[in-house]
Enzyme design. Structure first.
Site, PDB file in Angstrom:
ATOM      1  CB  ALA A  87      -0.891   0.001   1.323  1.00 32.43           C
TER       2      ALA A  87
ATOM      3  CG  PHE B 297      17.988  15.257  -5.768  1.00 34.55           C
ATOM      4  CD1 PHE B 297      18.182  13.835  -5.633  1.00 34.55           C
ATOM      5  CD2 PHE B 297      17.507  16.077  -4.995  1.00 34.55           C
ATOM      6  CE1 PHE B 297      17.989  13.360  -4.376  1.00 34.55           C
ATOM      7  CE2 PHE B 297      17.055  15.436  -3.674  1.00 34.55           C
ATOM      8  CZ  PHE B 297      17.141  14.342  -3.580  1.00 34.55           C
TER       9      PHE B 297
ATOM     10  CD  GLN C 152      20.779   4.528  -5.394  1.00 32.24           C
ATOM     11  OE1 GLN C 152      19.879   5.014  -4.743  1.00 32.24           O
ATOM     12  NE2 GLN C 152      20.825   5.027  -6.752  1.00 32.24           N
TER      13      GLN C 152
ATOM     14  CG  HIS D  84      21.620   7.598   0.006  1.00 34.56           C
ATOM     15  ND1 HIS D  84      22.248   8.660   0.603  1.00 34.56           N
ATOM     16  CD2 HIS D  84      20.394   8.064  -0.568  1.00 34.56           C
ATOM     17  CE1 HIS D  84      21.559   9.729   0.255  1.00 34.56           C
ATOM     18  NE2 HIS D  84      20.382   9.515  -0.421  1.00 34.56           N
TER      19      HIS D  84
ATOM     20  CG  LEU E  16      17.689   8.931   3.041  1.00 36.96           C
ATOM     21  CD1 LEU E  16      18.823   8.337   2.594  1.00 36.96           C
ATOM     22  CD2 LEU E  16      16.289   8.865   2.600  1.00 36.96           C
TER      23      LEU E  16
ATOM     24  CD  GLU F 163      21.521  12.324  -4.664  1.00 44.79           C
ATOM     25  OE1 GLU F 163      20.172  11.714  -4.660  1.00 44.79           O
ATOM     26  OE2 GLU F 163      22.337  12.273  -5.234  1.00 44.79           O
TER      27      GLU F 163
ATOM     28  NE  ARG G  28      20.569   8.980  -4.412  1.00 47.06           N
ATOM     29  CZ  ARG G  28      19.114   8.766  -4.047  1.00 47.06           C
ATOM     30  NH1 ARG G  28      18.741   7.439  -3.932  1.00 47.06           N
ATOM     31  NH2 ARG G  28      18.483   9.658  -3.564  1.00 47.06           N
TER      32      ARG G  28
ATOM     33  CG  HIS H 122      18.803   4.353  -0.521  1.00 46.11           C
ATOM     34  ND1 HIS H 122      18.103   4.702   0.627  1.00 46.11           N
ATOM     35  CD2 HIS H 122      18.272   5.072  -1.356  1.00 46.11           C
ATOM     36  CE1 HIS H 122      17.314   5.983   0.444  1.00 46.11           C
ATOM     37  NE2 HIS H 122      17.366   6.091  -1.081  1.00 46.11           N
TER      38      HIS H 122
ATOM     39  CD  GLU I  27      13.214  -0.145  -3.052  1.00 45.60           C
ATOM     40  OE1 GLU I  27      12.481   0.670  -2.522  1.00 45.60           O
ATOM     41  OE2 GLU I  27      14.366  -0.488  -2.692  1.00 45.60           O
TER      42      GLU I  27
ATOM     43  NE  ARG J   6      15.969   4.944  -6.523  1.00 39.70           N
ATOM     44  CZ  ARG J   6      15.791   6.065  -5.636  1.00 39.70           C
ATOM     45  NH1 ARG J   6      15.645   7.105  -6.291  1.00 39.70           N
ATOM     46  NH2 ARG J   6      16.265   5.896  -4.579  1.00 39.70           N
TER      47      ARG J   6
ATOM     48  CB  SER K 170      12.747   5.968  -6.229  1.00 47.97           C
ATOM     49  OG  SER K 170      11.849   4.851  -5.606  1.00 47.97           O
ATOM     50  CG  LEU K 171       9.499   9.624  -3.832  1.00 48.64           C
ATOM     51  CD1 LEU K 171       9.495  11.006  -3.332  1.00 48.64           C
ATOM     52  CD2 LEU K 171       8.722   8.636  -3.135  1.00 48.64           C
TER      53      LEU K 171
END
Lengths: 269, 600
Positions: free
Chosen positions: B16, B140, B253, B255, B265, B268, B299, B366, B397, B408, B413-414
Site C-alpha cells: 500500500a 539533485f 544502490q 546511498h 537516511l 541527497e 549515488r 538503500h 521498487e 537510480r 523512485s517516487l
C-alpha cells in the site's frame, strides 16, 4: 522519574505483557540488557525479542520516526520508541517501564487496537476536495499559506497525542487531536473548497468544543506539532463559518493562474 | 489444520505504498472489486520515508546566471526561457543508469512526470513553494537541471499521506496488517495469493483475476541500511519461489549519506542544497572523483568514492568507517526551512546539530534497482522474450522494468512508483473489464504454507540443535555487507554465495519461540528471514556472473564497463541448486542516446 545520571551498564526493562487468548490479565515481565551508548528504546525491545523472548510483541518499521508505528507508553508518557535514547528514560536504579498506548484495547503486549483512532481520522474526510476547475499546472498556493498550516502535514499519525488525551479517556466519541489536526490542515488549505462543511462537522458534538486544553497532546507529539493550537483556531473559525467560506471562494479565484507559453516548450520529441 | 478460507476479489494488490495505492485508485475508477493488502498499516509504508523530492520537468526554477553549478536558484519568470526538457531528464536518467535502463520505459517515465506531480498537487499534496505559488524545485545528484519537486525534506511522507487519503475517498478496501506469504502461479497463469491475517494467524487463500505486487525493496539483507525493518523483499522472494524470474538483482544502490553506524537516511538534498563531503583530512575529496558534479554525481559514484577514501584510511569515527557531511555553510535559516527532518535525525541519532558541526555519515544500502521484471504497463514477464505471466503485475521498487538500470537517480523512485503504479492499475482494469476469468485452483494451495508455519513452531531455538532466526539473519547481513557490497570480486562473491547457501541450510533447523496465533511477529520475522535468504542468493549469483562494472555493481577484478559483452539485463530463474541465468536485451535508441563514457 527519569534520572539522567544513571551510571550503570545494564538496564532493567519492565514490559507489560498480555495475550488475551491465554492471560487473564496483564502482567509485567522484567528483562535485563547490556546498556550501550546510542541504544534506543526500540533497540532494547528488539534485543529482548531476538535474544530472550521471541514472543514480545510490538509494532515497528522505519526506526527513524517517520512511519509512526512504534508509539507506546514509557514511564507513563506516550512517545515513539525508536527515537528515544534508552538511558534518558532510566530511573536511579536503571529501570524503565514500557506499556502499550492507553485508552485502546490491547491486541497483544504493546500492540493495541487502533480502529477507533482510524475511524475518527476518516470521519473528518482527510482528503482534499478541490474546486471544480483545476488548473493545467499547479494551484498557486503561497509559501505563507503553507506556513499557515503550521507543519500539520508533518503529522505521522502515530497516536501518541490521541492516547495522551484525557478527553479521549473519558469520551471515545471525541474526534481526537490527530483527526482535528488533519481537519485543520484541510480547512486551512486554500485548495479545499468545502471549509464550511468541514467546520460544521468539527464544531459538532464530538469536535473542537470538547477539547479541554489540557495540552498533553503537545507534550506527546514526536514532531513537535500543536493540535491544541489547531483546535483553538478551528473554534474561532467555526464561529465565523460563512465569512470564512466566502473568503475561500474569493481566494480560489486567484489560485489558478494561466501560464503564458514559454519559448522552447519542453516536448517529447 | 483445516483448509484455509477463500476470499475472492477482481484485483488484489499487495503493498500500500505509492505504487500499490496508485494502482488501486486507477483501477478503482472502473468500479471493480479491488483489495489492497499491506503487512503494515498503509501509512507505515516505506514510501513515506523518502525525503528529497520527486523529479519532473516543470521548469519552475533556474540557476542564477553566473553563479556556477552550486549557486542559488531563482524562479523562471512568466514567459522566460525553459531550462529543462524531457530529453534532458531522459538523458540524465539514461546516463545515471549506466545505459542499462530501457529507454522506451524511461521516455514514458519522464513524459508522464509533470502530469503525475500536478496530479499529486491537485489532490492536496503540500509542497514547498516559490513566492508566486509554484512548486519549488532543487538540485539533485545526477540531474543536470534542478528538477526535484520537494516538500521540505519529507516529500515521500506528504505524497504517501495524500495518495492514501485519496484512496480512502474512493472507497479502496485495505486489508491492513495482512501478510502475503505466497503466490499461486500454475501453467503461467497467476491464480491468487496466500495471505496471513496477522491479527489472528489465520491463513486465507485469496483468489483474483489479477494480482499486483508493490511490495518494495530489500535493504534489510544488509547490515547498514536506510530501509525500514519491514523491507525484507517478500514480494521478490515469493515471486522467485513461484517460478517468476528476477531481473538485475545484482544492482543494489548504496546511498552515500546514511547516518554513521545507523544507516538512517540523510537525504541527497543535503548535497542538493549545497552540502560538502569531507574526509578525515578536511578535504572535499569528490574533487578527485567527479570534478564537475562533485557531491552531486550519481549515488553509485559517490558511494564508491567514499568507500575508497575509507579504505585508504581517511575515514572518521571510532572505527574510521565514516566521513563528514558538512552543512554548516548553509546557515541556520536554510537548514531549518529546507532540511528540518534530517537536522532532527542527526541530533537524535548522531548527537550532532548540522548547523554547528559536520554530520558523520557512511554509505548505506538503500535501493534495489533489480526485482520482478515487468514491462512499462506493469505486466510481469516470464522470460527474456517477454512472455507475460498472465494476470500478474508489478510496479514500484519491487519491479524492474527497467527505468533505473544499473543505478537510480534520486527523486526518480517516487516518480517511477507513481507513474508505473498508475499504469499497472490501468492495465489490470482493462484486463478484467475485457472479460478475464477467475482462474481455477487445484487442491489446497495453503497447505504448504500451513506446513511452513508448523515447522517453525516445532521446537524451540537453543534446544535440540535448533537455531534462532535472528542469529541466521545477523550472519546473512554480515555476509552480504562483506561479500556483496560496494566493491566486489570473484573471491568475496564466491565466499558470500557459499555462506548464503549454508545459512539456507541452517534455516531449516531454525525455530521460533512464539507459538501463538495472535499477532505473531516472531513468525512474521522468521518468514521474512527466509525471504532474505532466498533473494540474497540471486543477488550474489547474478553479481558473480557479471564480469564487468556498471552502475552500482562494481567488480575490482573487472573494473571497466563492457558494453560488448554485458549491455544486457540479468534474468534469474529458480532452479534446484542455483539460479539459472539468462540475459535480456536493453531497449536503446542508438541514434539519440547511444552508450557513452560515463563521466561526471
Amino acid at each position: 522519574m527519569a534520572n539522567r545520571s544513571f551510571q550503570g551498564n545494564s538496564a532493567t526493562i519492565r514490559v507489560q505483557r498480555f495475550n488475551p487468548d491465554v492471560d487473564e490479565k496483564a502482567y509485567f515481565d522484567e528483562f535485563s540488557i547490556h546498556l550501550e551508548p546510542g541504544t534506543t528504546i526500540l533497540d532494547a525491545l528488539r534485543e529482548i525479542k531476538s535474544e530472550q523472548d521471541g514472543s514480545l510483541t510490538y509494532r515497528r518499521s522505519c526506526r527513524h520516526a517517520i512511519c509512526g508505528s512504534c508509539a507506546m507508553n514509557i514511564n507513563g508518557k506516550n512517545m515513539l520508541a525508536c527515537n528515544q535514547p534508552l538511558k534518558d528514560h532510566l530511573d536511579r536504579r536503571g529501570r524503565i517501564t514500557i506499556r502499550p498506548l492507553p485508552y485502546q484495547p490491547i491486541i497483544k503486549d504493546l500492540v493495541v487496537d487502533r480502529s477507533v483512532f482510524w475511524e475518527q481520522y476518516q470521519r473528518v474526510k482527510p482528503w482534499l476536495i478541490p474546486p471544480q476547475d483545476v488548473p493545467e499546472k499547479e494551484f498557486r498556493m503561497s509559501p505563507e499559506e503553507v506556513e499557515a498550516l503550521k507543519d500539520a502535514e508533518k503529522c505521522i499519525m502515530c497516536g501518541a497525542c490521541y492516547a495522551s488525551c484525557q478527553v479521549i479517556g473519558l469520551n471515545r466519541r471525541y474526534i481526537g487531536p490527530h483527526a482535528l489536526l488533519k481537519a485543520f490542515q484541510k480547512i486551512l488549505d486554500p485548495r479545499d473548497s468545502v471549509p464550511g462543511e468541514r467546520l460544521a462537522e468539527v464544531a459538532g458534538d464530538d469536535g473542537v468544543f470538547r477539547c479541554h486544553t489540557i495540552f498533553n497532546c503537545i507534550d506527546a507529539c514526536p514532531k513537535e506539532l500543536n493540535p491544541t493550537q489547531a483546535i483553538e483556531t478551528l473554534r474561532k473559525l467555526a464561529q465565523k463559518r460563512q465569512a470564512f467560506e466566502a473568503m475561500r471562494r474569493e481566494r480560489q479565484k486567484s489560485l489558478i493562474v494561466s501560464t503564458p507559453t514559454r519559448t522552447a516548450e519542453p516536448s517529447g520529441d | 489444520m483445516s483448509a484455509s478460507e477463500t476470499i475472492t476479489h477482481d484485483i488484489i494488490i499487495v503493498g500500500a505504498g505509492l505504487a500499490g495505492t496508485w494502482a488501486a485508485m486507477t483501477a478503482g475508477e472502473e468500479k471493480l472489486d479491488i483489495a489492497v493488502l499491506s503487512k503494515v498499516h498503509p501509512l507505515r509504508s516505506h514510501s513515506g520515508a523518502a525525503q528529497g523530492g520527486i523529479a519532473a520537468v516543470l521548469n519552475n526554477v533556474r540557476p542564477v546566471e553566473g553563479t556556477g553549478p552550486r549557486g542559488p536558484l531563482e524562479p523562471i519568470p512568466p514567459g522566460g526561457e525553459a531550462v529543462d526538457s524531457l530529453d534532458l531528464h531522459m538523458f540524465d536518467t539514461i546516463k545515471g543508469s549506466d545505459w542499462l535502463g530501457d529507454q522506451d520505459a524511461i521516455e514514458i517515465l519522464v513524459r508522464e512526470a509533470p502530469e503525475i506531480v500536478y496530479a499529486y498537487e491537485h489532490m492536496g499534496c503540500v509542497f514547498s513553494r516559490l513566492p508566486d505559488g509554484r512548486i519549488a524545485q532543487r538540485r539533485f545528484g545526477g540531474h543536470s537541471v534542478p528538477r526535484a519537486n520537494y516538500s521540505a525534506d519529507y516529500t515521500g511522507h506528504v505524497l504517501l499521506h495524500t495518495i492514501h487519503e485519496q484512496a480512502l475517498r474512493r472507497g479502496v478496501k485495505f486489508y491492513s496488517e495482512w501478510y502475503c506469504m505466497d503466490l499461486i502461479i500454475e501453467e503461467n497463469v497467476c491464480r491468487g495469493i496466500i495471505a496471513l491475517e496477522i491479527l489472528t494467524g489465520r491463513l486465507y487463500t485469496m483468489r483474483a483475476k489479477a494480482v499486483m505486487f508493490g511490495t518494495g525493496g530489500y535493504g534489510r539483507a544488509y547490515k547498514i541500511t536506510s530501509n525500514a525493518l519491514a523491507n525484507t523483499g517478500d514480494g521478490v522472494a515469493i515471486s522467485y519461489n513461484a517460478g517468476v524470474p528476477l531481473m538485475d538483482m545484482e544492482f543494489v544502490q548504496f546511498h552515500p549519506t546514511g547516518l554513521y553506524q545507523k544507516g538512517i537516511l540523510m537525504t541527497e538534498a543535503c548535497r542538493g542544497e549545497g552540502g560538502y563531503l569531507v574526509n578525515s583530512e578536511g578535504e572535499r575529496f569528490m574533487e578527485r572523483y567527479a570534478p564537475e558534479k562533485m557531491e552531486l554525481a550519481p549515488r553509485d559514484l559517490v558511494s564508491r568514492a567514499e568507500q575508497t577514501e575509507i579504505d585508504k584510511g581517511r575515514g572518521i569515527g571510532p572505527d574510521s568507517q565514516g566521513l563528514h557531511l558538512d552543512m554548516r555553510h548553509l546557515g541556520e535559516q536554510k537548514i531549518c526551512e529546507r532540511l528540518p527532518q534530517v537536522r532532527d535525525l542527526a541530533m537524535k541519532f548522531a548527537g550532532v546539530d548540522m548547523i554547528d558541526a559536520p554530520v558523520p555519515i557512511q554509505p548505506t544500502a538503500h535501493y534495489s534497482m533489480g526485482g520482478i521484471p515487468a514491462n512499462s504497463n506493469g505486466q510481469v514477464i516470464a522470460d527474456t522474450n517477454g512472455t507475460p505471466v498472465v494476470g500478474f503485475y508489478a510496479a514500484g521498487e519491487c519491479a524492474c522494468i527497467s527505468v533505473h538500470g544499473a543505478n537510480r537517480l534520486g527523486t526518480n523512485s517516487l516518480l517511477g512508483a507513481s507513474v508505473f503504479g498508475r499504469r499497472a492499475g490501468r492495465t489490470m482494469a482493462e484486463f478484467v473489464k475485457n472479460g478475464a476469468e477467475l482462474p481455477p485452483l487445484h487442491d489446497d494451495p495453503a497447505k504448504h504454507n500451513q506446513a511452513r508455519i508448523k515447522h517453525l513452531m516445532d521446537g524451540n531455538p537453543g534446544s535440540n540443535n535448533h537455531e534462532s532466526v535472528s542469529q541466521i539473519a545477523e550472519e546473512l547481513k554480515a555476509t552480504m555487507t562483506q561479500g556483496c557490497g560496494i566493491f566486489r570480486d570473484e573471491e568475496r562473491l564466491a565466499n558470500a554465495l557459499r555462506k548464503v547457501k549454508e545459512l539456507q541450510e541452517r534455516y531449516k533447523s531454525a525455530r521460533i519461540m512464539d507459538k501463538s496465533g495472535r499477532f505473531n511477529t516472531d513468525l512474521l520475522e522468521a518468514i521474512e528471514t527466509d525471504h532474505l535468504l532466498t533473494f540474497s542468493e540471486v543477488i550474489v549469483a547474478s553479481g558473480m556472473a557479471r564480469t564487468e562494472s556498471r552502475g552500482a555493481h562494481y567488480r575490482t577484478d573487472y573494473p571497466k564497463r563492457d558494453d560488448e559483452n554485458w549491455l544486457k539485463h540479468t534474468m534469474a530463474h529458480k532452479e534446484e541448486d542455483e539460479p539459472k541465468l539468462s540475459y535480456k536485451s536493453v531497449n536503446i535508441d542508438w541514434e539519440k542516446f547511444p552508450p557513452q563514457e560515463r563521466k561526471y
